[in-house]
Motif scaffolding. Structure first.
Motif, PDB file in Angstrom:
ATOM      1  N   PRO A  45       0.811  -1.223   0.000  1.00  0.00           N
ATOM      2  CA  PRO A  45       0.000   0.000   0.000  1.00  0.00           C
ATOM      3  C   PRO A  45       0.846   1.275   0.000  1.00  0.00           C
ATOM      4  O   PRO A  45       0.310   2.349   0.255  1.00  0.00           O
ATOM      5  CB  PRO A  45      -0.771  -0.128   1.319  1.00  0.00           C
ATOM      6  CG  PRO A  45       0.211  -0.780   2.224  1.00  0.00           C
ATOM      7  CD  PRO A  45       1.028  -1.717   1.366  1.00  0.00           C
ATOM      8  N   ARG A  47       2.573   2.949  -2.372  1.00  0.00           N
ATOM      9  CA  ARG A  47       2.611   3.854  -3.511  1.00  0.00           C
ATOM     10  C   ARG A  47       3.871   3.673  -4.373  1.00  0.00           C
ATOM     11  O   ARG A  47       4.929   4.188  -4.056  1.00  0.00           O
ATOM     12  CB  ARG A  47       2.492   5.303  -3.052  1.00  0.00           C
ATOM     13  CG  ARG A  47       1.266   5.564  -2.185  1.00  0.00           C
ATOM     14  CD  ARG A  47       1.248   6.983  -1.679  1.00  0.00           C
ATOM     15  NE  ARG A  47       1.256   7.928  -2.756  1.00  0.00           N
ATOM     16  CZ  ARG A  47       0.177   8.472  -3.317  1.00  0.00           C
ATOM     17  NH1 ARG A  47      -1.022   8.125  -2.891  1.00  0.00           N
ATOM     18  NH2 ARG A  47       0.297   9.343  -4.290  1.00  0.00           N
ATOM     19  N   SER A  78      -4.642   2.462  -2.667  1.00  0.00           N
ATOM     20  CA  SER A  78      -3.345   3.110  -2.509  1.00  0.00           C
ATOM     21  C   SER A  78      -2.753   3.409  -3.882  1.00  0.00           C
ATOM     22  O   SER A  78      -3.080   2.736  -4.866  1.00  0.00           O
ATOM     23  CB  SER A  78      -2.387   2.230  -1.699  1.00  0.00           C
ATOM     24  OG  SER A  78      -2.152   1.008  -2.358  1.00  0.00           O
ATOM     25  N   GLN A 176      -2.612   6.600   3.455  1.00  0.00           N
ATOM     26  CA  GLN A 176      -3.781   6.236   2.661  1.00  0.00           C
ATOM     27  C   GLN A 176      -4.649   7.433   2.294  1.00  0.00           C
ATOM     28  O   GLN A 176      -5.517   7.311   1.435  1.00  0.00           O
ATOM     29  CB  GLN A 176      -4.616   5.200   3.414  1.00  0.00           C
ATOM     30  CG  GLN A 176      -3.907   3.877   3.628  1.00  0.00           C
ATOM     31  CD  GLN A 176      -3.323   3.300   2.355  1.00  0.00           C
ATOM     32  OE1 GLN A 176      -2.138   3.065   2.238  1.00  0.00           O
ATOM     33  NE2 GLN A 176      -4.174   3.074   1.361  1.00  0.00           N
TER      34      GLN A 176
END
Length: 667
Positions: A45, A47, A78, A176
């Motif tokens: 998650p 990026r 994400s 997030q």
């Protein structure tokens, strides 16, 4: 390694069966459609576009040049992926991972064999997905991960509540809450952003609903059934990190399927981690993938079962570029022989076993509640004060026992074990045990530590309340270590009833009577081994250089207000503002965290963690601010959070997670 040309696909949409579109960055060896290649998959998650791009760009081009495709995918909610995150390692996340592995294996450029790799979150879900046995998954490399989500992650440790739990909940709110990159998703970016902001959970509320080791934590803990993992697994960690137990636990649980590598490192990949020496992760990983994804007979399967760096009389320092020591191998890992120590009548830690049926020798200990400020972070990202510093600060509030200066060097590898009897003076209490190297000049280096919420003394699934004044027996297994105590140094055992801010205090603070006549300490002797060389990376500076607009900054302070009888532990971490030279995207994150306590009042404890995350290009600027807070009463944890979003300095969104009381479960 070959030097094959390759192409970087900046964004590849992968549509799942439920029509959710996930975003992938792919490094593809040229000619793969004509001559299919194996692939390595990482699922996070954090990026791909900006968060993990430096480390991705240090590794996947090297894999691609060796003829191995790299597929880095952002999980739901994400980066540029659709949807909203629903928690850590959820059934949906793991099912998505299995579907993605099948997608990779079915591509015309794939030879049908997939490896899965990652550090931290990606290391966790690599092991968890392996336990689900997707057919195309043939091997795993898991770095800085866990096999036991309850006891070896950032939530709880042997029933004690880790402060890292709030820190991580705030971190995830900050991570997030960031939008996708408009350059990749187009006009949908704001719609996707608002959906995330409205839907993202405050993870802390769920974590506090599970204060025991219940099914929530058993899910994803491969230690529940090691036999579920049937594929070769390389497990890597660093002594300076919170996940130091996992490699040896994996080897013990998985047997011949697993190989362990433990270096001196913080929570980083070993080819750019500190403290040095580093390891040639790229070379070893490529050999691992070539063996298990290509069938190449390169001997990597003959690696020793356990390789470890034995730290040699390390000195704590404000920053450690390298640690002295030496590499060893154990071809077959077996439980170590334990060298036993006891406390003799004059309070000296002495080799031998406690005397059976010796008269009780109770010593009262009640540590100041701010004992523990030298503990450092649970998981460390930099080799500075995030690591444990000189332990004399904490030993001052502890019950300590030293050996005489050692007559010879003593080498250990494994998990120390502490046994003792005690009588609590209240219904709730914590105990911390620390193994310390005392240098001839008095400098004290923490070698290993363990903590226990005494209600969890017989297990974490069904804790039992203490009865004040009733004697209980404790067996506390400390974290793993690999360490040489030098001749002339002393081995110290430090015991405290507080270890703040790493663990949060119990609701009462009455201390306990420890029967030092019953105290036994077992240290895991290194035993049969051989010295080895672990190759250093050929490139000493593998991370790409981005354009710096503002420098990074870090600060950690302990502020003791003597008039107010209050101690603050303050953290300031700023990543600096850096622009990716190819995407033009600039990002910055700022963490501000304050833990506060009165040294004689456990209910005075508070913690506040704030993350500010900026993203911009010329003509486009967004910012999110996430703030999480915890306090307590004798019966409840009190948590709250707020997330605020700005576009071009104008607030466009705010979500308040209202103050919530969650009952303390024997804590």
């Amino acid at each position: 390694m070959s030097d094959r040309s390759f192409t970087t696909i900046e964004n590849q949409w992968i549509t799942l069966k439920d029509r959710t579109r996930l975003a992938a960055r792919i490094w593809m060896p040229d000619g793969a459609e004509q001559n299919p290649v194996p692939a390595v998959f990482e699922f996070l998650p954090y990026r791909k576009r900006d968060g993990t791009s430096p480390r991705d760009e240090s590794t996947y081009p090297v894999f691609a040049a060796a003829g191995i495709a790299g597929v880095r995918v952002d999980i739901r909610g994400s980066g540029e992926s659709d949807g909203v995150i629903d928690g850590e390692y959820t059934e949906r996340e793991l099912a998505d991972a299995c579907e993605l592995i099948a997608w990779i294996a079915a591509q015309p450029w794939s030879n049908g064999s997939v490896g899965m790799m990652g550090i931290s979150w990606g290391g966790f879900n690599s092991l968890q997905v392996a336990a689900l046995r997707p057919p195309a998954l043939k091997a795993v490399i898991s770095i800085a991960s866990t096999v036991d989500r309850y006891n070896d992650d950032i939530h709880y440790k042997n029933g004690c509540h880790l402060s890292a739990q709030l820190s991580w909940a705030a971190t995830m709110l900050g991570y997030q809450s960031r939008p996708p990159d408009p350059a990749l998703v187009g006009e949908r970016w704001k719609e996707m952003w608002l959906e995330r902001l409205a839907g993202e959970p405050f993870f802390m509320e769920e974590w506090l609903a599970h204060q025991r080791r219940d099914d929530f934590w058993r899910h994803g803990s491969i230690s529940e059934d090691f036999s579920s993992v049937e594929i070769p697994t390389l497990v890597i960690a660093g002594w300076a990190d919170g996940y130091r137990n996992t490699p040896l636990m994996a080897v013990e649980g998985l047997g011949e399927k697993a190989k362990a590598l433990i270096g001196p490192w913080v929570h980083k990949y070993p080819h750019f981690a500190w403290p040095k020496p580093r390891a040639d992760f790229h070379g070893e990983a490529i050999a691992w993938w070539n063996k298990w994804l290509r069938g190449e007979d390169n001997g990597i399967d003959k690696l020793p079962q356990a390789r470890a760096y034995i730290l040699d009389a390390v000195r704590p320092a404000p920053r450690r570029d390298s640690d002295p020591g030496f590499w060893i191998a154990r071809d077959v890992w077996t439980p170590p022989h334990m060298q036993c120590f006891y406390v003799e009548q004059f309070g000296r830690l002495t080799e031998g076993m406690p005397i059976p049926h010796a008269p009780e020798h109770p010593v009262y200990v009640r540590s100041p509640l701010d004992t523990g400020t030298a503990s450092g972070e649970y998981f460390t990202l930099k080799p500075d004060a995030e690591m444990a510093i000189d332990q004399r600060l904490d030993d001052a509030g502890s019950l300590v026992f030293d050996t005489m200066p050692l007559a010879d060097d003593c080498d250990y590898l494994g998990r120390p074990v502490l046994t003792l009897r005690l009588r609590p003076r209240a219904a709730h209490a914590n105990l911390c045990g620390r193994l310390v190297d005392v240098h001839p000049d008095g400098t004290a280096t923490r070698v290993a530590f363990g903590v226990v919420n005494l209600s969890h003394r017989d297990g974490n699934a069904d804790p039992k309340p203490l009865i004040p004044g009733e004697t209980v027996s404790i067996r506390l297994v400390l974290d793993a270590c690999g360490y040489r105590f030098r001749k002339g140094h002393r081995i110290r055992l430090s015991l405290s009833t507080a270890y703040w801010p790493m663990i949060l205090p119990p609701p009462e603070d009455e201390g306990m009577d420890i029967d030092i006549a019953s105290l036994g300490l077992g240290l895991p002797v290194l035993g049969d081994h051989r010295r080895i060389t672990v190759e250093a990376p050929a490139n000493p500076d593998p991370l790409p250089r981005y354009i710096e607009h503002a420098a990074a900054a870090t600060k950690r302070q302990i502020v003791r207000d003597l008039s107010a009888n209050r101690t603050d532990y303050r953290i300031h971490e700023e990543t600096g503002l850096y622009e990716h030279p190819k995407t033009g995207l600039s990002t910055r994150q700022l963490r501000e965290e304050v833990w506060s306590i009165s040294p004689d009042d456990p209910l005075s404890m508070t913690g506040v963690s704030t993350w500010t995350c900026d993203m911009h290009r010329p003509g486009w600027f967004v910012r999110t601010v996430a703030r999480a807070r915890i306090a307590c009463t004798a019966t409840d944890w009190i948590v709250s959070a707020v997330v605020t979003a700005f576009e071009d300095d104008v607030q466009i969104f705010e979500k308040i997670f209202a103050e919530k009381k969650i009952a303390r479960d024997l804590m």
